[in-house]
Every structure is written in C-alpha cells, then in structure tokens.
Write a protein that holds these residues in place. Sequence first.
Motif, PDB file in Angstrom:
ATOM      1  N   LEU A 139       0.684  -1.178   0.048  1.00 44.86           N
ATOM      2  CA  LEU A 139      -0.078   0.031  -0.042  1.00 44.86           C
ATOM      3  C   LEU A 139       0.852   1.296  -0.004  1.00 44.86           C
ATOM      4  O   LEU A 139       0.438   2.447  -0.459  1.00 44.86           O
ATOM      5  N   ALA A 145      -2.992   2.360  -8.944  1.00 43.22           N
ATOM      6  CA  ALA A 145      -4.364   2.222  -8.211  1.00 43.22           C
ATOM      7  C   ALA A 145      -4.319   0.744  -8.125  1.00 43.22           C
ATOM      8  O   ALA A 145      -5.005   0.202  -6.769  1.00 43.22           O
ATOM      9  N   LEU A 148      -2.564  -0.855  -5.409  1.00 47.41           N
ATOM     10  CA  LEU A 148      -3.191  -0.626  -4.044  1.00 47.41           C
ATOM     11  C   LEU A 148      -4.408  -1.790  -3.670  1.00 47.41           C
ATOM     12  O   LEU A 148      -4.546  -1.855  -2.421  1.00 47.41           O
ATOM     13  N   VAL A 149      -5.298  -1.933  -4.578  1.00 45.15           N
ATOM     14  CA  VAL A 149      -6.261  -2.743  -4.277  1.00 45.15           C
ATOM     15  C   VAL A 149      -5.580  -4.158  -4.080  1.00 45.15           C
ATOM     16  O   VAL A 149      -6.378  -4.817  -2.937  1.00 45.15           O
ATOM     17  N   MET A 189     -13.856  -0.651  -6.120  1.00 44.12           N
ATOM     18  CA  MET A 189     -12.549  -0.362  -6.385  1.00 44.12           C
ATOM     19  C   MET A 189     -12.134  -0.631  -7.610  1.00 44.12           C
ATOM     20  O   MET A 189     -11.565   0.372  -8.546  1.00 44.12           O
ATOM     21  N   VAL A 192     -13.698   1.953 -10.122  1.00 38.63           N
ATOM     22  CA  VAL A 192     -12.972   3.301  -9.977  1.00 38.63           C
ATOM     23  C   VAL A 192     -11.840   3.249 -10.710  1.00 38.63           C
ATOM     24  O   VAL A 192     -11.176   4.170 -11.325  1.00 38.63           O
ATOM     25  N   VAL A 193     -10.959   2.165 -10.536  1.00 35.83           N
ATOM     26  CA  VAL A 193      -9.598   1.875 -11.000  1.00 35.83           C
ATOM     27  C   VAL A 193      -9.848   2.170 -12.639  1.00 35.83           C
ATOM     28  O   VAL A 193      -8.907   2.780 -13.121  1.00 35.83           O
ATOM     29  N   GLN A 195     -12.175   3.778 -14.255  1.00 33.18           N
ATOM     30  CA  GLN A 195     -12.486   5.303 -14.633  1.00 33.18           C
ATOM     31  C   GLN A 195     -11.220   5.912 -14.535  1.00 33.18           C
ATOM     32  O   GLN A 195     -10.925   6.755 -15.280  1.00 33.18           O
ATOM     33  N   ILE A 196     -10.456   5.738 -13.286  1.00 32.90           N
ATOM     34  CA  ILE A 196      -9.325   6.531 -13.236  1.00 32.90           C
ATOM     35  C   ILE A 196      -8.414   6.320 -14.436  1.00 32.90           C
ATOM     36  O   ILE A 196      -7.829   7.403 -14.829  1.00 32.90           O
ATOM     37  N   ARG A 207      -0.882  10.676  -9.293  1.00 33.19           N
ATOM     38  CA  ARG A 207      -1.316  11.800 -10.184  1.00 33.19           C
ATOM     39  C   ARG A 207      -2.728  12.372  -9.540  1.00 33.19           C
ATOM     40  O   ARG A 207      -3.227  13.522 -10.062  1.00 33.19           O
ATOM     41  N   LEU A 208      -3.249  11.649  -8.645  1.00 33.15           N
ATOM     42  CA  LEU A 208      -4.597  12.147  -8.106  1.00 33.15           C
ATOM     43  C   LEU A 208      -3.965  13.347  -7.191  1.00 33.15           C
ATOM     44  O   LEU A 208      -4.205  12.848  -5.690  1.00 33.15           O
TER      45      LEU A 208
ATOM     46  N   LEU B 143     -13.604  11.550  -8.795  1.00 29.43           N
ATOM     47  CA  LEU B 143     -12.960  10.109  -8.916  1.00 29.43           C
ATOM     48  C   LEU B 143     -11.994  10.093  -7.758  1.00 29.43           C
ATOM     49  O   LEU B 143     -11.751   9.307  -7.305  1.00 29.43           O
ATOM     50  N   GLU B 144     -11.068  11.220  -7.841  1.00 23.56           N
ATOM     51  CA  GLU B 144      -9.861  11.258  -6.727  1.00 23.56           C
ATOM     52  C   GLU B 144     -10.675  11.173  -4.937  1.00 23.56           C
ATOM     53  O   GLU B 144      -9.919  10.578  -4.631  1.00 23.56           O
ATOM     54  N   TRP B 147     -11.869   7.748  -4.724  1.00 26.65           N
ATOM     55  CA  TRP B 147     -10.726   6.566  -4.659  1.00 26.65           C
ATOM     56  C   TRP B 147     -10.121   6.959  -3.090  1.00 26.65           C
ATOM     57  O   TRP B 147     -10.068   5.852  -2.513  1.00 26.65           O
ATOM     58  N   LEU B 150     -12.730   5.417  -0.700  1.00 27.84           N
ATOM     59  CA  LEU B 150     -12.746   3.733  -0.379  1.00 27.84           C
ATOM     60  C   LEU B 150     -11.441   3.388  -0.010  1.00 27.84           C
ATOM     61  O   LEU B 150     -11.674   2.403   1.000  1.00 27.84           O
ATOM     62  N   MET B 151     -10.363   3.808  -0.460  1.00 29.25           N
ATOM     63  CA  MET B 151      -9.187   3.105   0.084  1.00 29.25           C
ATOM     64  C   MET B 151      -8.693   3.535   1.374  1.00 29.25           C
ATOM     65  O   MET B 151      -8.754   2.279   2.040  1.00 29.25           O
TER      66      MET B 151
END
Lengths: 213, 480
Positions: A139, A145, A148-149, A189, A192-193, A195-196, A207-208, B143-144, B147, B150-151
């Motif tokens: 992590l 991303a 991390l999952v 998750m 979202v991964v 979509q990211i 980058r987020l 989205l950020e 994310w 959730l994480m």
Amino acid sequence: MERTGEVLLLLVLMTDFAVLVTDRLSTCIRIMAAQGVLLGLLPFASGAAIGVHTVVLSLGTIAIKSIVLPRVLSWAIREAEVRRELEPSIGPIGMVVLGLVAVGVAFGVATRLPHAGATVLPGLVPVSLASLMMGFVVLTTRRKALSLVIGYLMLENGIYVFGLTLAGAIPLLVEMGVLLDVLVGVFIMGLVVFQIHRQLETQDSRRLTELRD
Amino acid sequence: MLLAAIVVLPVAGALGAWFDRDPGRRTVWLLGGALAHLSLVALAWRFGPGAPGFGWLAFDPLGGLVLTLVSVVFVAVACYAVGYLRREAPRGGHAFVSCMLAFLASASLVALTRHFGVLWVGMEATTLATAPLIYDPTDRRSLEAVWKYLMICSVGIALALLGTFFLATAQLAGSGGPTTLMLPDLIANAHGLHPAWLRAAFVFLLIGFGTKMGLAPMHTWLPDAHGEAPSPISALLSGALLNAAFLAVLRGFQVVHAAGLADFARPLLIGFGVLSLVVAAAFLLGQENYKRMLAYSSVEQMGLLAIGVGLSGVAAYGALLQMLGASLAKAMLFLAAGNILIGFGTKQTAEVTGLLKRLPVTGTLFVVGLFAITGSPPFAVFPGQVVMLTGAVHAGRLWIALVMVVLEATVFMAMGASMLGMVLGAANAAPRPSPEREDRWLIAPPLALMLLILLLGLYVPAGLHQALAAAAATLGGGAP
C-alpha cells in the motif's frame, strides 16, 4: 493435519513475497487468486472441528477470493490496458528485505503475545501479522491504483487468517457478511480503477493530487 | 420485530426504487422510506429498552440517540433531495435513491446491533452504500475523492476488523463468559477479559472506526469526500455517518470502561481529539472552498466529541448533547451550501458575495448556521460545549479546557471571516441564471433543522435529558 496446516501457511507467506517482487499486474492478480485457494483450504487444516460452518466458509472464500475478485480486477486492467507497475520505487531486493523484516517482526511480536486458544495452529498469528504488514508495504510503496487494491486484499487476507484462530467463535452469518463487504468493496474499487485510467490515461494514483489545501 | 423492521424497511425501499421504472416516482420511495423510518424510530422510543428485538438487535439510549439523529437528518435530506433532483442530475444515476436508502439501512444496523461483528459489517456497508453517491465518472476531482474515500476508509475499517477479532481473543483467552462478541456479554464479564488483548482491541477499534469518524491524522479523505459529494450527500455524511462511526468507537469504549481500563483509553481519545482540533483549526484558516471549510469543521466537531468522552464525567453528557446540536447544524449548513452552489455555480468562497441579497433565506440560514456551529447561544451546540468545558475544569484538566477555548475561538474567526464575506457585500453579476424565487423544497428542510437546533438550545426535554444521562452513564459519565 498440523503438518498440512504449516505447509499451507508457508505457501501463504510465499505468495505474499511473490506479490512483493512481481511488477506484472496480471501475475499479481493470479498470485492473489492462488492465495485465495490456500485461505479456503486453511480452515480444514487449522485443527478446529469441521462442520457445515467450515465447508460454507471455505467454499465462499474460494469462490470470492480466487474466482470473482480476480475476474473483476483482470477486467479492470484488460479494459484499461495497463500491464505492469511503473518503475517501482523500491527494487525487488529491497522489497524482499522489507518482507523479511515484516516476517521477523511478526514472529517476534507473536511469540510475546499472550497465548490464546491452544488448540489452533500456532503459526496462524505470526503469518497473519506478516501478511498484514506486507499488505501495508504494498500500500505504501506501489503507485498504480490496482496495486493498492492488491495491497488491500493482502491486508484483508492477513486479518482473515487471524480470524481462523477464533475457530467458530464468529457466527457464519457475520463471516459471510465480511466476505460480502470485501467483494462489493473490491468491485467498486475495480470500477474506480477503470475510470481513473480512462480519465488520467495512466493509472498512477499519485497523479490524483488535485484535491489539496 | 420492530427493530428488525427499522433495518429492513429502508432495504425494501431501496429495492422498490431500484425496480421502479419511473424516475419521478423514485423520490416518492425516498420520502416514504424516510418518513416510515422516522415513525418506526419514534415507536422504538415508546417501547424503550424493551423494544421487541431479537438476538443481535437491541435498543439502548446511546444507540437510540444516534439512530434518531440519523433518521431526522435523513428525513431533512430526503425532502431536500426532491428539490435537488429537479435541478441536478444525480451521481450514481439510477442508483442514487437506492444507495441513499441502503445507507439508511446500514447506519440503522450500526445503531441497533449489539454484536461487534455485525457492527463491523454495517459500518463497512455504509462506506460501500455512500461511495456511488460521491462517484461521478466524468469528473476527475470526484474520482479522486471517491478513490481516497474507498481506499483509506476500507483500510481503516480493515484494522477495526482486526480489533474486533482481538476482542474475541480477549474473551477466549480470558476467564469466564462465552466467546460471543455480544456487547452485553462483554460488559457483564468485562473483568474476565484478557486485559492485554482488550487494550490491543481498543487501539485497533479506535484507529479503524476513528478513520471513518474523521479523527486526525486519519481524516485526509474527509475534506475531499465531503467537499466533492453533492450537497445533500455531504449533509448525510457529516450529519449522520460520522456519528454512526463515533458510536462504533463508543461501543469499544463501553467494554473497556466496564473492564476498569478506562484510564488506558481516555488519554488516547483526548490525544486524537486534540490533534483533530489543531489540524481542523489550521486548515480552516485561509480555506478557500466553502464546502471544504464545512468539512474541516466536521473534523473539529469529531475531535470535540472524542475529547468529551475522554474527559468523562459530565463532559461525556456534554459531548452527546454537542453531537446532537452540531450534527443538525452541520446538515443544515451543507444543505444551505447546496443552495449557494446551485445559485452561484462555484465552491470558491471568494466568488460568492451578496448572498443575503441574492438568496435571502439561504443567506440567513448560513449566518445562523455559523453562530450555531461555533457554539454561540442560544443554539444547541452552546450548552453542550459549556457542559464539556465545565467537565474539563471539574476534572482538573485546565489545559484541555484552555486548548479547547483557544482553538474554538480560532475556528470561529476563520469560519466567521469567510462566511460573513460571502453573506455581505453587493450581489455580483450572476455567473449562472438563478431561479426567481428560492425553491421551497430546498429551503424548508434546512429551516426545519434550524428550528430544531434553536429549540434544543433553549430547552432540553425531560425525556431527552434522561436518555442523554443514561447514555453518558454507560460511558462513565453523569448528568450535570
């Protein structure tokens, strides 16, 4: 039976190490699927009484952790066309060293912990803590991303192994609830991964950084 | 059966809304579910602790207070959502209403359960039910936010699961009492629990559920999620969800307190609480986004609650009273912020001026909310904070009282400066055509919440006082 349990626990540790040194994401997902099977078999070898509870828990674990979740994650990387971890910040040797430190600390802590439930496999607690810490290593060192999952899944699996020491003290319904939560969590998750990636063209979660003060 | 109905009814509503093809009728499901839930909760209070439940579900004053708060905030948000959905396309599209009702069901489960395993399942379910409400696949910032939410929350809650397992181990390794993870069993045999495992359990429960509650330094997801979520959802997260997480921490504290280890837990609660106050005050100074400002104010509120329970004595009573007032005020402020966002089309504090002229009712609500949330009389946060400060002084913890006063004053100045700047001044050219009159559906819910805060500030009914005192007593506190 105890010998089988020890072997399974050793294999769990080896899958954790394998994730640490692998930078191909699809391989990481396969390793986690294999770990799911090991976790599903563990309840039979942990020395606890075998009943309906054990069978349902085992089948549920294998179905979710080694079939459904890997499919969701594979879908996310296939659609998003990401293959490997970008330039890992720590090389494979460094990761192995971190993993060994985690195992050392885990066994050190576990031997000092007041012993609970003498009937169960003695290796469960240290392996659980080691998996948990290696999940934290993933992590904190990985960037993608999806990695991390996978780190979250390692952490969750470590906690699952600890839960086996309680051998039936947790009602089946609650354990299935936990599994269901993990399933839905990883499903969202994965979404979202995906979509990211579509939004950022790369899945680098670092980058987020738009939301800051 | 009544308690089961409180959990199952919103699930039925969620399914009904999901399978209803007419999008206009989904809000009917939402309103119906919200109102039916509130009536069932009122009925549960009539039965009191003897409310018909079974096995894992039971009604106690502490859970009842949180449940009522969740239900009241949800009704206000549901009414607001009727007006909101006419203007904005909902995040989560089809699933918007269903996810809201699923959140109501999971938060009710958290409030009513007395099994620590079920508590965990319910808590994680609240994260999963609310994530789609924040998630907007076309917006990078959302989205950020989703994310991180959730994480960070999932990892945090995973640690709480480990804490729950430690609690079972404390039962297994200790003497006496079955390994059931049931709150009454844990409290009844608290002295038979293995102290080392119990301490470890509390630390993990506090960090895990504390992450969900927004305690610093695990709060980093909160300003993003609450800032980026649609305003009614921010109100729901701040006014209802944070309290459910606080309740989960308190459940752990109840066991530790019964075991006579409260002296171990209190400094931890006070430490996290003070750190949250400091972090919130620091980020509130010069905050340029008014929704993030409200979110940091929630971090501050949660810090105050942790300190109050950590001080115990009358401060625990004060903390519970503060929880009611601050949650209602925060929900109201987020709903008002939603009206500002609809009217001005920006979240930047500097771009909003002349609020009182452009949106008179919302502007008034915003000013009143500022004074209410920062603990000015005659609103409901004020008596809670006074009782907490008195508790700190009585406990001989003068430095904590001092830290609270200084940081509260900083928060008031920071929030006051930016909120008054928005409210006053000339109305600038509208960047977006605003409706002629403010929509009733968007104004009535925050107005009702404001009235409630005012009433609670002026007068605490005897029944509520008893419930607060009974709840505080299970945390080692007492009525003032």
